[in-house]
Every structure is written in C-alpha cells, then in structure tokens.
Design a protein around this motif. Structure first.
Motif, short mmCIF file in Angstrom:
data_model
loop_
_atom_site.label_atom_id
_atom_site.label_comp_id
_atom_site.label_asym_id
_atom_site.label_seq_id
_atom_site.Cartn_x
_atom_site.Cartn_y
_atom_site.Cartn_z
N GLU A 246 80.19 20.89 65.94
CA GLU A 246 78.82 20.72 66.43
C GLU A 246 78.62 19.31 67.01
O GLU A 246 77.78 19.11 67.90
N ILE A 256 72.06 25.28 66.97
CA ILE A 256 73.40 25.36 67.56
C ILE A 256 74.20 26.39 66.77
O ILE A 256 74.09 26.47 65.54
N LYS A 258 77.20 27.59 64.90
CA LYS A 258 78.25 26.83 64.19
C LYS A 258 79.64 27.17 64.72
O LYS A 258 79.88 28.28 65.21
N SER A 286 75.99 25.70 73.60
CA SER A 286 77.40 25.57 73.20
C SER A 286 78.21 26.85 73.48
O SER A 286 79.37 26.77 73.92
#
Ligand SMILES: C[S@@+](CC[C@H](N)C(=O)[O-])C[C@H]1O[C@@H](n2cnc3c(N)ncnc32)[C@H](O)[C@@H]1O
Length: 419
Positions: A246, A256, A258, A286
């Motif tokens: 992260e 976010i 993981k 992400s």
C-alpha cells in the motif's frame, strides 16, 4: 515524455539527413543521390561509406566512436552545412536516430528495409508480432531469455553476443535458428540451424539471429517438447512487479485494496495489452494502475475529485484515464470493457456493469449481506461466479525481537466469468 516534439519545421536551416542502407539489397534509397550531392559532410561505418558514391573531396567521418562524429555534425549544422549520416536498414529502428535525437540534431530520415524485415523475408516467414530484441552493447542475457520464452524472436547481434553465444544459451530449448549474415550484400548468407550447431561455428558480423519455436500446427523441431503458444505477446510483467504494498500508492484511510487482495483481483481480471479494464470505485486507483502496468488500457471511475488516482498513475508511469463521477451514471458512454473491477458501489453499479457484458467481473465486498445479492445478480446476468474470502494476517514486530500476526480485514472476492 520522450522529449520528441510533436511537430518540427525543417523547412529552414540545415538538417542532418540520415539515410538507411537497404538490408534487402535493393538499390539505395532514391533520395540518397540527391542528399549526397549537397552534402558538406558524410558520416558512416566504413562498409557504408564504401557502399555509396560519396562525392569526391567531400569530408567524411568513419564510425567507430560516435562522440567525434556528433561534434562534427553539430559544427556542420551550426555552419548551415548539409550533413549525411549513413546507417543500416531503418535507422529509426534500434539505430542511430536515437543517439542523434538525444544530441539535439535536426533530422530528416530516409529509411530502408530493416535487417529484421529482410531476415524474416529471406526465411520466408511472417513476422508481425515477433519480438525484436538487441544484444548490441549490453548484457545479452535479456535477449537470450526472450528467445527462451517466446516462439518468434529476432535478435540484433554484436560481436561476442551473436549466433554462437546465443545458440550456446539455447541448447536444451527446442528452437530452430536462422542466421542471416551480411544481408543485402554480395556476401549474404542465410543459414537454418540448431542451437547446438550454431554454438560451434563462427559467424560473420553483421548478422541477425531468428529464434523460432515449434508452434501449434507445426511439427516439433527436435527436443520433444509440445508446441508453444502461437501468441508471441510477451507477458508484460512490470519491472517493479505488482501486488505492490500500500505504501506504493498515495491513499486515504482504508480506501485502497490491500496487496494480498489486489494480487488475486488483478490476476482474475487478466489484464494485458489489447484489453480494456474499468476500475469502478477506484479510490487510490491501485487495481487499475496494476492492470495498466500489465499492459491493459484502463478507465478509473471515482466519485471523489480529491482521490489521488492521477498522482498514483503518474508515480507508476502509466496512463489511466480518470472519469470523476458517480457510477452507474458515470459509466454511460464509456467504451465497452473486457474486464471490470468493482471496488465500490452498490447493486445498481454491478447491474450496470453486467449489462455491458464484459468477459470478466471482479468484485470485492467487505459487507457480508452484499455477497448473496451480488452472486445472484451476476448469475442472472449469465456469469459463472466463484468467490472466496481472503483474510491475510501480516507479520508484525513485537518488542524484544518477537514476531506476531496482525490481521487485516477479511474481504470476499467474487469473480464472474461470462458464460
Ligand atoms: C544497431 S543495429 C541496427 C539495426 C538497423 N537499424 C536495421 O533496421 O536493420 C545493428 C545490428 O543490425 C543487424 N544488421 C544490420 N545490418 C545488417 C545486415 N546487412 N545483415 C545482417 N544483419 C544486419 C546486425 O544484427 C547488427 O549488429
């Protein structure tokens, strides 16, 4: 950014004309005679200078080392003199154009047939999709490993990193090799061989090496392995890896996915060059960014205008198109995706996604009461669904040098595969 301007006006002032010497053996580029006629300087390797009619009395620089040639070229441009650089094949393809551009010289390029195109032509093979790698002036192991990994690879070689050395490295792999020496000249020789044979023979420079694996529908060339995939697209594994911690992303609170969950989600999305992935409820971005690192085109949809998707994409050097807005409305008008990650949004978002018929849908859910409705919705929309709960426990330090396990929140990952 490459630093290459979008347009360049060469209509005024002196330019350096870079002319390719044809590896296919045709007469020189028609513009060559004209370029030479006005040249105040001609630069090229000895074999290239010998191959063209340099006007009597015209100064030449023989390559070798590039720095003295660059100095002479800069001086010629400053003196408003026309200079010609001779190079092999297409000088913009693994060639001298890169170095001349980096030196800031104004260029005109007259390309010829590349040695790679000529080598495949001599072998009578198609080469769209072939990987082209170079062992020129660098560690040859990446080129060798490309030959080991892919069914069709062309290698631009260098003395000491040519067919003999690469052949030696390919012993044990089922490959046919084609060695194409001195293409386009009277000394041209094209040899079909094996890694073992190539390793034990001298080869003349310059040469191109083609490394060919038996592919589906073709007979096996030797070592008894099965046919390889015909698809020559290298898995675009990012140099820095993926399923990154992260800390590799700017993010707020828990917004976010993981790393452990992201690893599975990205794998299930099957991103690659040629595919479009939507990352809906992108948060930090992400998941989409890792899909982009693996070659996919990505659209991130996020309602929070302050979400750091753009900054994170820039940090990882990928182009992720950000659509700021509420799903499902924000999905309207977007190009159809191949795979969709739904990291945020309710059943209405999932229904809108399924209605676009992507091949795959991956959903992460923390709230258990949302799992069954999501599964039923995807099944009703014609998706085969499987799911698992991931609960990673990460190593953490305890005082005194001991280690403990620190639980991360359990997440259910659903994958819908269109039937
Ligand atoms: C710096 S690269 C230049 C590639 C060039 N721009 C092209 O399009 O062919 C130099 C390498 O190209 C290959 N090469 C160039 N000319 C060749 C020729 N006439 N015959 C065989 N290989 C050639 C060799 O592998 C050589 O080491």
């Amino acid at each position: 950014m490459t630093g290459i301007p979008l347009t360049e006006d060469l209509s005024s002032g002196a330019a350096v004309t870079v002319v390719g010497i044809d590896a296919a053996g045709r007469p020189a580029y028609p513009g060559l005679a004209e370029a030479l006629a006005t040249a105040g300087l001609v630069v090229g390797a000895a074999r290239h200078l010998a191959a063209v009619p340099v006007p009597p009395g015209c100064p030449t620089v023989t390559l070798g080392p590039l720095t003295p040639a660059l100095d002479r070229l800069r001086a010629a441009v400053a003196a408003d003199e026309h200079a010609v650089v001779l190079a092999s094949g297409d000088p913009g393809f693994f060639g001298i154009v890169r170095r001349l551009r980096a030196a800031g010289l104004p260029l005109r390029v007259l390309p010829a047939v590349s040695s790679v195109a000529a080598a495949f032509a001599r072998a009578g093979l198609p080469w769209d999709g072939a990987a082209v790698v170079t062992a020129h002036g660098r560690d040859p192991r990446p080129a060798l490993n490309a030959c080991r990994a892919l069914p069709a690879v062309a290698v631009l070689t260098a003395p000491g990193a040519g067919a003999a050395e690469l052949g030696a490295g390919l012993v044990g792999w089922s490959r046919r090799l084609v060695v194409a020496e001195h293409l386009g000249t009277a000394d041209e020789r094209v040899t079909w061989t094996t890694p073992e044979d190539a390793a034990g023979r001298p080869w003349a420079d310059p040469h191109v090496l083609l490394s060919l694996a038996p592919t589906a529908g073709e007979p096996d060339a030797g070592a008894g392995v099965g046919p390889m995939r015909a698809d020559n697209q290298p898995a675009a594994a990012p140099a820095g890896g993926w399923a990154l911690p992260e800390s590799a992303y700017a993010h707020r609170d828990s917004m976010i996915t993981k790393a452990e969950v992201r690893a599975l989600a990205v794998a299930r999305l099957r991103p690659r060059l040629g595919r479009l992935v939507w990352d809906v409820g992108a948060g930090s971005g992400s998941v989409g960014i890792e899909c982009a690192l693996l070659g996919a085109a990505v659209i991130a949809v996020e309602r929070d205008p302050a979400a750091p998707v753009r900054a994170n994409a820039a940090r990882h050097g990928v182009d992720v198109r950000l659509v700021t807005g509420h799903a499902p409305e924000a999905l309207r008008g977007l190009p159809d995706p191949d795979a969709v990650f739904v990291g945020g949004g309710g059943t209405d978002v999932l229904a809108a996604v399924a209605a676009r018929r992507p091949d795959r849908v991956v959903v992460t859910l923390a709230a258990l009461d949302r799992v069954a409705p999501a599964v039923h919705l995807l099944r009703a929309a014609g998706y085969a669904v499987e799911g698992s709960q991931l609960a990673a426990a990460r190593l953490a330090d305890l005082p005194g040098g001991s280690l403990r396990l620190a639980a991360t929140n359990p997440v259910v990952v659903l994958t819908g595969e269109r039937r």
